[in-house]
Write a protein that holds these residues in place. Structure first.
Motif, PDB file in Angstrom:
ATOM      1  N   UNK A   1      11.711 -16.778  20.701  1.00 38.02           N
ATOM      2  CA  UNK A   1      11.181 -15.748  19.816  1.00 38.02           C
ATOM      3  C   UNK A   1       9.680 -15.575  19.992  1.00 38.02           C
ATOM      4  N   UNK A   2       8.955 -16.691  20.103  1.00 38.49           N
ATOM      5  CA  UNK A   2       7.517 -16.620  20.315  1.00 38.49           C
ATOM      6  C   UNK A   2       7.200 -15.913  21.627  1.00 38.49           C
ATOM      7  N   UNK A   3       7.909 -16.286  22.690  1.00 40.96           N
ATOM      8  CA  UNK A   3       7.663 -15.666  23.992  1.00 40.96           C
ATOM      9  C   UNK A   3       7.994 -14.170  23.971  1.00 40.96           C
ATOM     10  N   UNK A   4       9.063 -13.800  23.292  1.00 39.71           N
ATOM     11  CA  UNK A   4       9.407 -12.376  23.178  1.00 39.71           C
ATOM     12  C   UNK A   4       8.299 -11.628  22.442  1.00 39.71           C
ATOM     13  N   UNK A   5       7.789 -12.228  21.374  1.00 40.00           N
ATOM     14  CA  UNK A   5       6.689 -11.608  20.625  1.00 40.00           C
ATOM     15  C   UNK A   5       5.439 -11.451  21.485  1.00 40.00           C
TER      16      UNK A   5
END
Length: 181
Positions: A153-157
């Motif tokens: 999720x962090x990487x997608x953000x």
């Protein structure tokens, strides 16, 4: 020195500073990695000692070199390592292209549990991106376990896209980081 190179001082909060890891930091960083990746098992002293020693040897074996930096986030209050990340553009086998690729590769991102969810990992990834761009690269890649939903999720953000690969349980993520210098 990656900290000096990007010129922003890289202070997440007033009590966190980033420094380029020195050889002497590898022991502390290896323990941080084991405690981050094996939280339950690392509570056992024998497991922690053996696994941390293996990590120490691994980190030490690839320490240094041009287009490679190991960054440590330290508490300015205690000087303890609270985060670690490795950025390597010396060439690695890219699982998407299956070729030796000098595209910068982020690995071993670890944040001490009491510093998680404060933006430290995001700050470390953004610092790696700035350093890679300074080295003249326009993209960056990393691997993450498919089950690590928080990291994904962090990487997608942060704008990372998942690339198809044949590795079970592992996602390969890439990101364009802009025009190379």
């Amino acid at each position: 020195d990656a900290e000096a190179a990007d010129g922003d001082g890289a202070i997440l909060r007033e009590d966190v500073i980033f420094v380029t890891a020195e050889a002497e930091d590898m022991s502390e960083c290896s323990t941080l990695l084991v405690r981050s990746f094996f939280e339950t098992a690392s509570q056992h002293p024998a497991f922690l000692a053996v696994k941390a020693h293996r990590e120490y040897r691994r980190l030490k074996s690839h320490y240094g070199g041009e287009h490679h930096v190991q960054l440590v986030a330290r508490s300015s209050l205690s000087n303890e390592a609270i985060g670690y990340v490795d950025l390597d553009a010396r060439g690695k086998l890219n699982p998407v292209t299956n070729k030796l690729d000098p595209t910068p590769y982020i690995s071993d991102l670890a944040v001490r549990p009491d510093y998680r969810r404060l933006g430290l990992a995001t700050c470390m990834i953004e610092k790696c991106e700035r350093v890679a761009k300074m080295w003249g690269h326009s993209s960056i890649w990393l691997k993450v376990e498919v089950s690590n939903k928080a990291a994904k999720g962090m990487y997608a953000d942060l704008g990372y896209a998942t690339e198809p690969t044949g590795e079970d349980g592992i996602s390969v993520l890439t990101k364009a980081i802009g025009e190379a210098r």
